[in-house]
Write a protein that holds these residues in place. Structure first.
Motif, PDB file in Angstrom:
ATOM      1  N   ILE A   7     -49.992  76.197 -74.364  1.00 46.44           N
ATOM      2  CA  ILE A   7     -51.400  76.527 -74.557  1.00 46.44           C
ATOM      3  C   ILE A   7     -52.101  75.424 -75.335  1.00 46.44           C
ATOM      4  N   ALA A   8     -51.458  74.910 -76.370  1.00 47.06           N
ATOM      5  CA  ALA A   8     -52.076  73.834 -77.166  1.00 47.06           C
ATOM      6  C   ALA A   8     -52.310  72.591 -76.315  1.00 47.06           C
ATOM      7  N   LEU A   9     -51.343  72.230 -75.494  1.00 46.89           N
ATOM      8  CA  LEU A   9     -51.486  71.062 -74.621  1.00 46.89           C
ATOM      9  C   LEU A   9     -52.646  71.243 -73.657  1.00 46.89           C
ATOM     10  N   ALA A  10     -52.720  72.403 -73.042  1.00 47.75           N
ATOM     11  CA  ALA A  10     -53.792  72.664 -72.071  1.00 47.75           C
ATOM     12  C   ALA A  10     -55.158  72.708 -72.749  1.00 47.75           C
ATOM     13  N   GLN A  11     -55.223  73.260 -73.943  1.00 49.21           N
ATOM     14  CA  GLN A  11     -56.506  73.352 -74.633  1.00 49.21           C
ATOM     15  C   GLN A  11     -56.986  71.990 -75.130  1.00 49.21           C
ATOM     16  N   ALA A  12     -56.055  71.081 -75.369  1.00 48.00           N
ATOM     17  CA  ALA A  12     -56.433  69.738 -75.805  1.00 48.00           C
ATOM     18  C   ALA A  12     -56.978  68.903 -74.650  1.00 48.00           C
ATOM     19  N   ALA A  13     -56.620  69.263 -73.440  1.00 43.94           N
ATOM     20  CA  ALA A  13     -57.071  68.515 -72.261  1.00 43.94           C
ATOM     21  C   ALA A  13     -58.487  68.955 -71.890  1.00 43.94           C
ATOM     22  N   PRO A  14     -59.275  68.030 -71.357  1.00 39.72           N
ATOM     23  CA  PRO A  14     -60.609  68.437 -70.896  1.00 39.72           C
ATOM     24  C   PRO A  14     -60.485  69.318 -69.655  1.00 39.72           C
ATOM     25  N   GLY A  15     -61.444  70.180 -69.480  1.00 41.71           N
ATOM     26  CA  GLY A  15     -61.439  71.049 -68.306  1.00 41.71           C
ATOM     27  C   GLY A  15     -61.621  72.497 -68.686  1.00 41.71           C
ATOM     28  N   PRO A  16     -61.498  73.368 -67.713  1.00 42.91           N
ATOM     29  CA  PRO A  16     -61.727  74.795 -67.967  1.00 42.91           C
ATOM     30  C   PRO A  16     -60.627  75.414 -68.821  1.00 42.91           C
ATOM     31  N   ASN A  17     -60.975  76.489 -69.472  1.00 40.00           N
ATOM     32  CA  ASN A  17     -60.066  77.217 -70.348  1.00 40.00           C
ATOM     33  C   ASN A  17     -58.812  77.696 -69.605  1.00 40.00           C
TER      34      ASN A  17
END
Length: 179
Positions: free
Chosen positions: A51-61
Protein backbone atom coordinates in the motif's frame (compact mmCIF):
# COMPACT_ATOMS: atom_id res chain seq x y z
CA UNK A 1 -1.07 -19.57 -6.71
CA UNK A 2 -3.41 -22.21 -8.13
CA UNK A 3 -6.25 -21.50 -10.56
CA UNK A 4 -8.78 -22.04 -7.76
CA UNK A 5 -6.96 -19.51 -5.59
CA UNK A 6 -6.91 -17.00 -8.47
CA UNK A 7 -10.68 -17.43 -8.81
CA UNK A 8 -10.98 -16.89 -5.05
CA UNK A 9 -8.84 -13.75 -5.35
CA UNK A 10 -11.00 -12.47 -8.21
CA UNK A 11 -14.26 -13.16 -6.34
CA UNK A 12 -12.92 -11.45 -3.20
CA UNK A 13 -12.04 -8.29 -5.13
CA UNK A 14 -15.38 -8.51 -6.95
CA UNK A 15 -17.22 -8.43 -3.62
CA UNK A 16 -14.94 -5.73 -2.17
CA UNK A 17 -15.62 -3.56 -5.21
CA UNK A 18 -19.25 -3.25 -4.20
CA UNK A 19 -18.25 -2.32 -0.63
CA UNK A 20 -15.68 0.31 -1.58
CA UNK A 21 -17.69 3.36 -0.60
CA UNK A 22 -15.19 6.20 -0.61
CA UNK A 23 -12.72 4.35 -2.81
CA UNK A 24 -10.87 1.06 -2.79
CA UNK A 25 -8.72 2.18 0.14
CA UNK A 26 -11.78 2.00 2.38
CA UNK A 27 -11.75 -1.80 1.96
CA UNK A 28 -8.10 -2.18 3.07
CA UNK A 29 -9.06 -3.45 6.56
CA UNK A 30 -11.13 -6.24 5.02
CA UNK A 31 -8.36 -7.00 2.52
CA UNK A 32 -5.90 -7.22 5.43
CA UNK A 33 -8.21 -9.49 7.41
CA UNK A 34 -8.67 -11.87 4.50
CA UNK A 35 -5.30 -11.83 2.70
CA UNK A 36 -3.09 -11.65 5.81
CA UNK A 37 -5.17 -13.07 8.63
CA UNK A 38 -7.35 -15.70 7.01
CA UNK A 39 -5.48 -16.84 3.87
CA UNK A 40 -1.88 -16.01 4.82
CA UNK A 41 -1.08 -14.94 1.24
CA UNK A 42 0.73 -11.87 2.61
CA UNK A 43 2.21 -10.91 5.95
CA UNK A 44 1.73 -7.55 7.72
CA UNK A 45 4.92 -6.05 6.30
CA UNK A 46 4.13 -7.11 2.71
CA UNK A 47 0.60 -5.74 2.97
CA UNK A 48 1.67 -2.39 4.41
CA UNK A 49 4.62 -2.07 2.02
CA UNK A 50 2.39 -2.77 -0.98
CA UNK A 51 0.00 0.00 0.00
CA UNK A 52 2.81 2.43 0.84
CA UNK A 53 4.54 1.76 -2.49
CA UNK A 54 1.34 2.28 -4.46
CA UNK A 55 0.42 5.43 -2.55
CA UNK A 56 3.85 6.92 -3.20
CA UNK A 57 3.41 6.46 -6.95
CA UNK A 58 1.46 9.02 -8.95
CA UNK A 59 -1.95 7.93 -10.16
CA UNK A 60 -5.31 6.91 -8.78
CA UNK A 61 -5.80 5.67 -5.25
CA UNK A 62 -6.87 2.23 -6.54
CA UNK A 63 -3.34 1.51 -7.79
CA UNK A 64 -2.60 -0.40 -4.59
CA UNK A 65 -4.99 -3.18 -5.66
CA UNK A 66 -2.89 -4.53 -8.56
CA UNK A 67 0.22 -4.13 -6.38
CA UNK A 68 -1.39 -6.40 -3.76
CA UNK A 69 -2.47 -8.83 -6.49
CA UNK A 70 1.07 -8.87 -7.87
CA UNK A 71 2.50 -9.55 -4.39
CA UNK A 72 0.19 -12.55 -4.05
CA UNK A 73 0.28 -14.07 -7.56
CA UNK A 74 2.50 -12.12 -9.95
CA UNK A 75 1.10 -10.59 -13.14
CA UNK A 76 -1.95 -12.85 -13.21
CA UNK A 77 -2.76 -11.78 -9.64
CA UNK A 78 -2.42 -8.11 -10.58
CA UNK A 79 -4.74 -8.54 -13.56
CA UNK A 80 -7.32 -10.54 -11.62
CA UNK A 81 -7.25 -8.01 -8.77
CA UNK A 82 -7.69 -4.91 -10.92
CA UNK A 83 -10.48 -6.42 -13.03
CA UNK A 84 -12.21 -7.71 -9.90
CA UNK A 85 -12.10 -4.35 -8.10
CA UNK A 86 -12.99 -2.22 -11.13
CA UNK A 87 -15.67 -4.17 -13.02
CA UNK A 88 -18.63 -4.22 -10.61
CA UNK A 89 -18.18 -0.72 -9.22
CA UNK A 90 -17.73 0.73 -12.71
CA UNK A 91 -20.87 -0.93 -14.07
CA UNK A 92 -22.87 -0.03 -10.96
CA UNK A 93 -21.66 3.58 -11.04
CA UNK A 94 -22.62 3.98 -14.68
CA UNK A 95 -26.09 2.56 -14.12
CA UNK A 96 -26.80 4.42 -10.89
CA UNK A 97 -25.50 7.75 -12.17
CA UNK A 98 -27.81 7.60 -15.17
CA UNK A 99 -30.74 6.65 -12.97
CA UNK A 100 -29.87 9.32 -10.36
CA UNK A 101 -29.55 12.11 -12.93
CA UNK A 102 -33.20 11.62 -13.78
CA UNK A 103 -34.21 11.81 -10.09
CA UNK A 104 -31.65 14.31 -8.76
CA UNK A 105 -34.01 16.35 -6.53
CA UNK A 106 -35.71 13.46 -4.75
CA UNK A 107 -35.36 13.89 -0.93
CA UNK A 108 -34.53 10.21 -0.37
CA UNK A 109 -31.59 10.40 -2.76
CA UNK A 110 -30.24 13.53 -1.08
CA UNK A 111 -30.58 11.89 2.35
CA UNK A 112 -28.84 8.72 1.14
CA UNK A 113 -25.91 10.72 -0.26
CA UNK A 114 -25.57 12.71 2.97
CA UNK A 115 -25.67 9.48 5.00
CA UNK A 116 -22.73 7.99 3.13
CA UNK A 117 -20.31 10.69 4.36
CA UNK A 118 -19.93 9.30 7.93
CA UNK A 119 -19.65 5.76 6.55
CA UNK A 120 -16.78 6.84 4.32
CA UNK A 121 -15.01 8.62 7.19
CA UNK A 122 -15.34 5.55 9.40
CA UNK A 123 -13.95 3.25 6.72
CA UNK A 124 -10.99 5.57 6.12
CA UNK A 125 -10.27 5.73 9.87
CA UNK A 126 -10.29 1.92 10.01
CA UNK A 127 -7.85 1.85 7.09
CA UNK A 128 -5.52 4.28 8.83
CA UNK A 129 -5.63 2.15 11.96
CA UNK A 130 -4.77 -1.06 10.05
CA UNK A 131 -1.84 0.66 8.34
CA UNK A 132 -0.53 2.16 11.59
CA UNK A 133 -0.96 -0.97 13.72
CA UNK A 134 2.35 -2.70 12.82
CA UNK A 135 4.26 0.42 13.88
CA UNK A 136 2.19 1.11 16.99
CA UNK A 137 2.56 -2.52 18.15
CA UNK A 138 6.35 -2.45 17.75
CA UNK A 139 7.91 -0.96 20.93
CA UNK A 140 10.87 0.39 18.96
CA UNK A 141 8.56 2.46 16.72
CA UNK A 142 5.58 3.10 18.98
CA UNK A 143 6.51 6.57 20.27
CA UNK A 144 7.62 7.88 16.89
CA UNK A 145 4.57 6.44 15.13
CA UNK A 146 2.10 7.89 17.64
CA UNK A 147 3.86 11.27 17.54
CA UNK A 148 3.80 11.29 13.74
CA UNK A 149 0.10 10.35 13.70
CA UNK A 150 -0.73 13.11 16.20
CA UNK A 151 1.29 15.71 14.31
CA UNK A 152 -0.36 14.72 11.05
CA UNK A 153 -3.86 15.00 12.52
CA UNK A 154 -3.06 18.43 14.01
CA UNK A 155 -1.53 19.62 10.73
CA UNK A 156 -4.56 18.45 8.73
CA UNK A 157 -7.01 20.13 11.11
CA UNK A 158 -5.12 23.40 11.64
CA UNK A 159 -3.38 24.08 8.32
CA UNK A 160 -4.13 23.97 4.64
CA UNK A 161 -1.10 21.83 3.84
CA UNK A 162 -1.63 19.44 0.95
CA UNK A 163 -1.68 15.78 2.09
CA UNK A 164 1.27 15.03 -0.23
CA UNK A 165 3.42 17.42 1.85
CA UNK A 166 2.57 15.50 5.00
CA UNK A 167 3.27 12.19 3.24
CA UNK A 168 6.67 13.51 2.15
CA UNK A 169 7.44 14.72 5.69
CA UNK A 170 6.46 11.30 7.03
CA UNK A 171 8.80 9.70 4.50
CA UNK A 172 11.64 11.96 5.66
CA UNK A 173 10.89 11.09 9.29
CA UNK A 174 11.00 7.41 8.40
CA UNK A 175 14.25 7.81 6.46
CA UNK A 176 15.87 9.37 9.52
CA UNK A 177 14.62 6.58 11.76
CA UNK A 178 11.99 8.59 13.64
CA UNK A 179 9.38 5.93 12.92
Amino acid sequence: MSAAELVDLFLRFLALSLLSIGGAMSTAPEMHRYFVGERGWLNDAEFTSSIALAQAAPGPNVIFVPVLGYQMAGLSGALVAVIGIMLPSTLLTLGVSRWRNRRRDHPALRAFSAGLAPVTIGLLLATGWILALPFVNDPAHRTGALALIALTVVAMLRTRLAPIVLIALGGVAGAFGAV
